[in-house]
Design an enzyme around this catalytic site. Structure first.
Site, short mmCIF file in Angstrom:
data_model
loop_
_atom_site.label_atom_id
_atom_site.label_comp_id
_atom_site.label_asym_id
_atom_site.label_seq_id
_atom_site.Cartn_x
_atom_site.Cartn_y
_atom_site.Cartn_z
CD GLU A 113 49.83 9.23 28.18
OE1 GLU A 113 49.94 8.38 29.08
OE2 GLU A 113 48.78 9.91 28.04
CG HIS B 291 46.50 6.82 28.94
ND1 HIS B 291 47.57 7.04 29.78
CD2 HIS B 291 45.73 5.88 29.53
CE1 HIS B 291 47.45 6.25 30.85
NE2 HIS B 291 46.34 5.54 30.71
CB CYS C 86 45.34 7.23 33.48
SG CYS C 86 44.58 5.58 33.65
#
Length: 240
Positions: free
Chosen positions: A192, A190, A100
């Site tokens: 994660e 993202h 990002c």
């Protein structure tokens, strides 16, 4: 013969989330630690926004540059210092993964352009499509042509750096995955994130776009593959 321990992964935290987000889910490094099930000796956290020095390349195995609520176009001192470090890390052939803000920062650092996305915000669990070249990429070859990812961004890479290879796009963003070198890659999404993290990051009153189900496994596979490629075979050294 003695074993040489593997060097740690550097988690480069780029600014802090809003206080209400921190209260719910913590700060960015915790999300990567949980996603990769990292043990305490497997990572170091570096916070340039607090004035901390970026790590020496000889002291780490790789680095992940996190997302942020800041904007690359603000050109904050810590961000510009991190961009300079990225350029040096590329020259040093250090494995890098930008996420990002980290994605935008890497592209900016290497000569690309970052700005507000003219297509507007991307938020939620949304599909991206990989290019034909992605099938030949060591981190992407096992992934399907299209899969869903968690997205939350207003700014985007508008023009990638010269010589960069674009490996995926979404409906609103033409540069979702960009490779800069054999060791360096960045993603606008993202990997994660979980649904819990995504919901905590949404502003009050904003609904999440896309599917409601947890469907980001392929993005997590990419993150894990990056981590695993930084784990070289245990080196042997002469010793008592």
């Amino acid at each position: 013969m003695i074993k040489t321990p593997a060097l740690p992964l550097a988690l480069i935290q780029l600014e802090v989330p809003p206080a209400n987000v921190v209260a719910q889910i913590g700060e960015q490094p915790a999300w990567f630690i949980d996603a990769l099930d990292l043990q305490p000796d497997e990572y170091v956290i570096v916070r340039p926004h607090l004035g901390e020095a970026l790590p020496e390349f000889s002291q780490i195995s790789a680095a992940i540059l996190s997302g942020s609520w800041a904007m690359v176009t603000d050109h904050a001192e810590w961000s510009e210092r991190s961009a300079a470090w990225v350029r040096a890390a590329i020259d040093a052939e250090l494995p890098l993964l930008g996420v990002c803000y980290g994605h935008q920062l890497m592209s900016y650092a290497l000569g690309g352009k970052v700005a507000d996305n003219p297509q507007g915000w991307e938020r939620g669990l949304l599909p991206l499509v990989c290019s034909a070249q992605a099938q030949q990429d060591p981190l992407l070859s096992a992934l399907p042509k299209s899969f869903s990812v968690w997205l939350s961004h207003r700014q985007s890479v508008i023009t990638p750096p010269p010589q960069a290879q674009v490996l995926a796009h979404s409906a609103k963003d033409g540069y979702q995955i960009v490779r800069y070198s054999p060791q360096a890659l960045s993603v606008q999404f993202h990997p994660e994130f979980t649904q819990q993290i995504m919901r905590a990051c949404l502003p009050e009153g904003v609904e999440m776009s896309g599917a409601e189900s947890e469907d980001a496994d392929w993005a997590r596979e990419l993150l894990s593959a990056f981590w695993l490629q930084t784990r070289p075979a245990i080196k042997q050294a002469q010793g008592a």
